[in-house]
Write a protein that holds these residues in place. Structure first.
Motif, PDB file in Angstrom:
ATOM      1  N   GLN A   7      -1.659   6.814   4.576  1.00  0.00           N
ATOM      2  CA  GLN A   7      -1.720   7.601   3.294  1.00  0.00           C
ATOM      3  C   GLN A   7      -0.560   7.582   2.504  1.00  0.00           C
ATOM      4  O   GLN A   7      -1.064   7.062   1.322  1.00  0.00           O
ATOM      5  N   MET A   8       0.349   7.194   2.848  1.00  0.00           N
ATOM      6  CA  MET A   8       1.689   6.777   1.877  1.00  0.00           C
ATOM      7  C   MET A   8       1.595   5.494   1.349  1.00  0.00           C
ATOM      8  O   MET A   8       1.672   5.366   0.209  1.00  0.00           O
ATOM      9  N   LYS A   9       1.003   4.694   2.036  1.00  0.00           N
ATOM     10  CA  LYS A   9       0.764   3.264   1.764  1.00  0.00           C
ATOM     11  C   LYS A   9      -0.305   3.413   0.634  1.00  0.00           C
ATOM     12  O   LYS A   9      -0.085   2.599  -0.449  1.00  0.00           O
ATOM     13  N   PHE A  10      -1.211   4.014   0.689  1.00  0.00           N
ATOM     14  CA  PHE A  10      -2.212   4.059  -0.176  1.00  0.00           C
ATOM     15  C   PHE A  10      -1.612   4.481  -1.802  1.00  0.00           C
ATOM     16  O   PHE A  10      -1.817   3.606  -2.754  1.00  0.00           O
ATOM     17  N   TYR A  11      -0.833   5.572  -1.856  1.00  0.00           N
ATOM     18  CA  TYR A  11      -0.048   5.932  -3.066  1.00  0.00           C
ATOM     19  C   TYR A  11       0.968   4.977  -3.320  1.00  0.00           C
ATOM     20  O   TYR A  11       0.971   4.601  -4.692  1.00  0.00           O
ATOM     21  N   VAL A  12       1.495   4.424  -2.563  1.00  0.00           N
ATOM     22  CA  VAL A  12       2.552   3.279  -2.949  1.00  0.00           C
ATOM     23  C   VAL A  12       1.923   1.893  -3.542  1.00  0.00           C
ATOM     24  O   VAL A  12       2.464   1.644  -4.931  1.00  0.00           O
ATOM     25  N   ALA A  13       0.644   1.658  -2.943  1.00  0.00           N
ATOM     26  CA  ALA A  13      -0.045   0.548  -3.564  1.00  0.00           C
ATOM     27  C   ALA A  13      -0.605   0.824  -4.848  1.00  0.00           C
ATOM     28  O   ALA A  13      -0.570  -0.005  -5.848  1.00  0.00           O
ATOM     29  N   ASP A  14      -1.023   2.154  -4.949  1.00  0.00           N
ATOM     30  CA  ASP A  14      -1.451   2.521  -6.407  1.00  0.00           C
ATOM     31  C   ASP A  14      -0.296   2.432  -7.283  1.00  0.00           C
ATOM     32  O   ASP A  14      -0.811   2.051  -8.475  1.00  0.00           O
ATOM     33  N   LEU A  15       0.718   3.192  -7.042  1.00  0.00           N
ATOM     34  CA  LEU A  15       1.520   3.086  -8.167  1.00  0.00           C
ATOM     35  C   LEU A  15       2.020   1.660  -8.393  1.00  0.00           C
ATOM     36  O   LEU A  15       2.149   1.406  -9.595  1.00  0.00           O
ATOM     37  N   LEU A  16       2.148   0.844  -7.574  1.00  0.00           N
ATOM     38  CA  LEU A  16       2.653  -0.670  -7.642  1.00  0.00           C
ATOM     39  C   LEU A  16       1.448  -1.255  -8.664  1.00  0.00           C
ATOM     40  O   LEU A  16       1.831  -2.108  -9.584  1.00  0.00           O
ATOM     41  N   ALA A  17       0.391  -1.074  -8.489  1.00  0.00           N
ATOM     42  CA  ALA A  17      -0.809  -1.846  -9.201  1.00  0.00           C
ATOM     43  C   ALA A  17      -0.986  -1.178 -10.474  1.00  0.00           C
ATOM     44  O   ALA A  17      -1.272  -2.061 -11.520  1.00  0.00           O
ATOM     45  N   ASN A  18      -0.673   0.170 -10.775  1.00  0.00           N
ATOM     46  CA  ASN A  18      -1.134   0.913 -11.907  1.00  0.00           C
ATOM     47  C   ASN A  18      -0.058   1.612 -12.856  1.00  0.00           C
ATOM     48  O   ASN A  18      -0.189   1.834 -13.693  1.00  0.00           O
ATOM     49  N   ASN A  19       1.271   1.876 -12.088  1.00  0.00           N
ATOM     50  CA  ASN A  19       2.058   2.518 -12.641  1.00  0.00           C
ATOM     51  C   ASN A  19       3.607   2.263 -12.403  1.00  0.00           C
ATOM     52  O   ASN A  19       4.267   2.907 -11.736  1.00  0.00           O
ATOM     53  N   MET A  20       3.816   1.261 -12.777  1.00  0.00           N
ATOM     54  CA  MET A  20       5.466   0.697 -12.490  1.00  0.00           C
ATOM     55  C   MET A  20       6.436   1.380 -12.827  1.00  0.00           C
ATOM     56  O   MET A  20       7.362   2.102 -12.062  1.00  0.00           O
ATOM     57  N   GLU A  21       6.247   2.121 -14.059  1.00  0.00           N
ATOM     58  CA  GLU A  21       7.236   3.019 -14.373  1.00  0.00           C
ATOM     59  C   GLU A  21       7.139   4.555 -13.607  1.00  0.00           C
ATOM     60  O   GLU A  21       8.340   4.954 -12.933  1.00  0.00           O
ATOM     61  N   GLN A  22       6.243   4.953 -13.277  1.00  0.00           N
ATOM     62  CA  GLN A  22       6.105   6.135 -12.216  1.00  0.00           C
ATOM     63  C   GLN A  22       6.817   5.584 -10.817  1.00  0.00           C
ATOM     64  O   GLN A  22       7.289   6.243 -10.052  1.00  0.00           O
ATOM     65  N   PHE A  23       6.340   4.271 -10.672  1.00  0.00           N
ATOM     66  CA  PHE A  23       6.732   4.001  -9.034  1.00  0.00           C
ATOM     67  C   PHE A  23       8.090   4.155  -8.840  1.00  0.00           C
ATOM     68  O   PHE A  23       8.709   4.431  -8.134  1.00  0.00           O
ATOM     69  N   MET A  24       8.739   3.354 -10.066  1.00  0.00           N
ATOM     70  CA  MET A  24      10.265   3.026 -10.340  1.00  0.00           C
ATOM     71  C   MET A  24      10.996   4.733 -10.114  1.00  0.00           C
ATOM     72  O   MET A  24      12.113   4.855  -9.579  1.00  0.00           O
ATOM     73  N   HIS A  25      10.364   5.661 -10.914  1.00  0.00           N
ATOM     74  CA  HIS A  25      10.905   7.021 -10.742  1.00  0.00           C
ATOM     75  C   HIS A  25      10.883   7.617  -9.434  1.00  0.00           C
ATOM     76  O   HIS A  25      11.683   8.230  -9.007  1.00  0.00           O
TER      77      HIS A  25
END
Length: 131
Positions: free
Chosen positions: A55-73
């Motif tokens: 479940q976590m990996k799904f969200y991490v991969a999605d953030l990496l692909a679609n929203n780097m700013e939110q990923f860094m936050h």
């Protein structure tokens, strides 16, 4: 009583303790929820890792692909550093980046729980010594 070891091996061993596993799952749910991500956790210690990892990996991969700013936050909120990421990448050379990050997040959340538990125990011990 000394401060508990927070090495990767010690963290993996600590995941066998049911109460720490359940607290870690709840901490993961809480931190992911702050970003609008729903993590389902059955509170079954024996399936903790597999249940949460995917479940976590799904969200991490999605953030990496679609929203780097939110990923860094997100990483900042969970308190994951670039140095830790690099260390885990070296330890997990055959894993994808999103898997490395997810594993690191699980271990970071476990560190939070272990540290909080350690200081809770110290506080109890100190208050018992005062009475």
């Amino acid at each position: 009583m000394g401060f508990p070891s927070l090495t990767r091996a010690a963290l993996q061993q600590a995941t066998r303790k049911n109460e720490l596993i359940i607290e870690t799952g709840k901490q993961i749910q809480k931190d992911f929820a702050e970003f609008g991500f729903t993590i389902h956790f059955s509170e079954q210690a024996d399936i903790f890792y597999d249940e949460l990892f995917h479940q976590m990996k799904f969200y991490v991969a999605d953030l990496l692909a679609n929203n780097m700013e939110q990923f860094m936050h997100f990483l900042y909120r969970i308190d994951v550093s670039e140095q830790q990421i690099a260390m885990y990448q070296n330890e997990m050379p055959d894993s994808h980046y999103d898997e490395v990050i997810t594993e690191l997040i699980i271990h970071r959340e476990l560190k939070k729980v272990i540290t909080r538990d350690y200081f809770r125990q110290q506080s109890k011990q100190n208050s018992n010594e005062l009475t």
